[in-house]
Design an enzyme around this catalytic site. Structure first.
Site, PDB file in Angstrom:
ATOM      1  N   HIS A  18      36.833 -80.270  23.587  1.00  0.00           N
ATOM      2  CA  HIS A  18      36.716 -78.787  23.738  1.00  0.00           C
ATOM      3  C   HIS A  18      35.359 -78.506  24.157  1.00  0.00           C
ATOM      4  O   HIS A  18      35.007 -77.379  24.337  1.00  0.00           O
ATOM      5  CB  HIS A  18      37.146 -78.025  22.839  1.00  0.00           C
ATOM      6  N   CYS A  38      26.116 -77.103  34.880  1.00  0.00           N
ATOM      7  CA  CYS A  38      25.489 -76.058  36.013  1.00  0.00           C
ATOM      8  C   CYS A  38      26.573 -76.401  37.117  1.00  0.00           C
ATOM      9  O   CYS A  38      27.421 -77.254  37.379  1.00  0.00           O
ATOM     10  CB  CYS A  38      24.358 -77.054  36.545  1.00  0.00           C
ATOM     11  N   THR A  65      43.340 -78.485  11.135  1.00  0.00           N
ATOM     12  CA  THR A  65      43.642 -77.833  12.642  1.00  0.00           C
ATOM     13  C   THR A  65      45.167 -77.314  12.191  1.00  0.00           C
ATOM     14  O   THR A  65      45.922 -77.873  11.623  1.00  0.00           O
ATOM     15  CB  THR A  65      43.763 -78.669  13.937  1.00  0.00           C
ATOM     16  N   LEU A  84      44.231 -77.143   4.730  1.00  0.00           N
ATOM     17  CA  LEU A  84      44.158 -76.516   3.532  1.00  0.00           C
ATOM     18  C   LEU A  84      45.577 -75.947   3.055  1.00  0.00           C
ATOM     19  O   LEU A  84      45.921 -76.210   1.945  1.00  0.00           O
ATOM     20  CB  LEU A  84      43.405 -74.995   3.859  1.00  0.00           C
TER      21      LEU A  84
HETATM   22  N1  APR Z   1      39.851 -76.691   4.383  1.00  0.00           N
HETATM   23  C1  APR Z   1      41.039 -77.415   5.046  1.00  0.00           C
HETATM   24  N2  APR Z   1      41.625 -76.696   6.188  1.00  0.00           N
HETATM   25  C2  APR Z   1      41.190 -75.520   6.277  1.00  0.00           C
HETATM   26  C3  APR Z   1      39.972 -74.835   5.854  1.00  0.00           C
HETATM   27  C4  APR Z   1      39.661 -75.497   4.772  1.00  0.00           C
HETATM   28  N3  APR Z   1      38.582 -75.042   3.750  1.00  0.00           N
HETATM   29  N4  APR Z   1      39.965 -73.748   6.063  1.00  0.00           N
HETATM   30  C5  APR Z   1      40.859 -73.442   7.171  1.00  0.00           C
HETATM   31  N5  APR Z   1      41.540 -74.507   7.258  1.00  0.00           N
HETATM   32  C6  APR Z   1      42.751 -74.808   8.196  1.00  0.00           C
HETATM   33  C7  APR Z   1      43.690 -73.779   8.352  1.00  0.00           C
HETATM   34  O1  APR Z   1      44.764 -73.422   7.297  1.00  0.00           O
HETATM   35  C8  APR Z   1      44.262 -73.995   9.744  1.00  0.00           C
HETATM   36  O2  APR Z   1      45.431 -74.763   9.695  1.00  0.00           O
HETATM   37  O3  APR Z   1      42.271 -74.988   9.241  1.00  0.00           O
HETATM   38  C9  APR Z   1      43.212 -74.842  10.528  1.00  0.00           C
HETATM   39  C10 APR Z   1      42.438 -73.693  11.435  1.00  0.00           C
HETATM   40  O4  APR Z   1      43.085 -73.491  12.418  1.00  0.00           O
HETATM   41  P1  APR Z   1      42.603 -72.936  13.929  1.00  0.00           P
HETATM   42  O5  APR Z   1      41.883 -71.569  13.187  1.00  0.00           O
HETATM   43  O6  APR Z   1      43.906 -72.370  14.521  1.00  0.00           O
HETATM   44  O7  APR Z   1      41.693 -73.613  14.503  1.00  0.00           O
HETATM   45  P2  APR Z   1      41.914 -75.013  15.316  1.00  0.00           P
HETATM   46  O8  APR Z   1      43.353 -75.679  15.059  1.00  0.00           O
HETATM   47  O9  APR Z   1      40.668 -75.994  15.193  1.00  0.00           O
HETATM   48  O10 APR Z   1      42.128 -74.237  16.916  1.00  0.00           O
HETATM   49  C11 APR Z   1      42.300 -75.223  17.797  1.00  0.00           C
HETATM   50  O11 APR Z   1      42.021 -73.503  19.474  1.00  0.00           O
HETATM   51  O12 APR Z   1      41.091 -71.588  19.995  1.00  0.00           O
HETATM   52  C12 APR Z   1      41.113 -72.917  20.205  1.00  0.00           C
HETATM   53  O13 APR Z   1      39.184 -74.064  21.105  1.00  0.00           O
HETATM   54  C13 APR Z   1      39.860 -73.576  19.830  1.00  0.00           C
HETATM   55  O14 APR Z   1      39.414 -75.630  19.252  1.00  0.00           O
HETATM   56  C14 APR Z   1      39.987 -74.549  18.917  1.00  0.00           C
HETATM   57  C15 APR Z   1      41.665 -74.880  19.177  1.00  0.00           C
END
Ligand code: APR
Length: 237
Positions: free
Chosen positions: A109, A117, A177, A203
């Protein structure tokens, strides 16, 4: 005792949460505070570049104030000690994996500390604020620099390489994620199709939890170091 030859590790915002960076979809997360349609699409940037620059300037400055955590360091240690090939494919743009020592990385990402640029296509490190007045260090033109970030509606980077890695890997680990954004959310299915072991470290169980063979749940700074230590122990037996 299982030793893996090719390990692919997908990380998301959850691995950086305990460093003090907001995730996107948890309570109080980035997409609860900001409207992604106004800040994270090519159309938004065309319509209001100053607002988009301000959003990424805030995040770029915010990353400077935090440090990698035990989960980032555990992955760097695995890459250094493990006999098999370790590749981290990250959705994160915060640069914390590299600061913890990970080297074999793919940023699907993009990266907050890089700019691209629109005039000459150059990608350069950039750690300060960016604006329409910023001048490309390569072609010298202003008004064409943008964050080197993949916005919604754009194609993630390194997809062919990632696809090849998923087809070759014998262990696929997903860390921090939500499994709600494709193509990353579909990686576990490709890895499974080609015979890999799959594990989710998160988590709480993610949207894709049923796609994984196993899952370990808890804070990344606890679950990830424990899991990595066991992988390394088995490798050293
Ligand atoms: N330890 C482990 N997991 C955690 C913790 C922690 N301390 N805190 C939060 N989480 C988990 C949450 O339970 C959730 O499943 O991390 C995950 C975060 O999910 P998102 O907020 O959706 O983030 P992500 O999965 O990286 O999003 C994917 O979406 O908006 C786009 O480009 C952005 O790269 C991002 C993509």
């Amino acid at each position: 005792m299982t030793v893996y030859r090719n390990v692919v590790i997908l990380t998301g915002a959850g691995i950086s949460a305990e460093s003090g960076l907001d995730t996107f979809r948890d309570k109080g997360g980035i997409w609860e505070k900001y409207d992604l349609m106004e800040l994270a699409t090519p159309e938004a940037f065309a319509q209001n570049p100053d607002l988009v620059h301000e959003f990424y300037n805030l995040r770029r400055a915010g990353v400077k104030k935090v440090d990698p955590n035990a989960a980032h360091y555990a992955l760097a240690r695995l890459e250094e000690k493990y006999s098999g090939e370790i590749t981290v494919v990250t959705q994160n743009v915060d640069g914390l994996h590299e600061r913890a020592g990970s080297k074999n990385m793919l940023h699907m990402h993009g990266e907050l500390n890089k700019v691209r640029c629109g005039a000459c296509g150059a990608v350069r490190f950039w750690s300060d604020d960016l604006s329409r007045a910023s001048v490309c260090p390569c072609c010298g033109q202003a008004k064409h620099l943008r964050p080197h970030i993949v916005w919604f509606g754009e194609v993630p980077f390194h997809m062919d390489e990632i696809d090849g890695l998923l087809q070759q890997c014998d262990l696929f680990i997903s860390i921090g994620t939500s499994g709600s954004v494709y193509p990353a959310a579909g990686f576990v299915q490709i890895a499974t199709e080609y015979g890999a072991e799959t594990v989710e470290l998160n988590l709480v169980p993610s949207d894709g939890k049923n796609l994984f063979a196993t899952g370990c749940y808890g804070r990344a700074t606890e679950v990830v170091p424990d899991y990595i230590a066991e992988l390394v122990r088995q490798d050293e037996m």
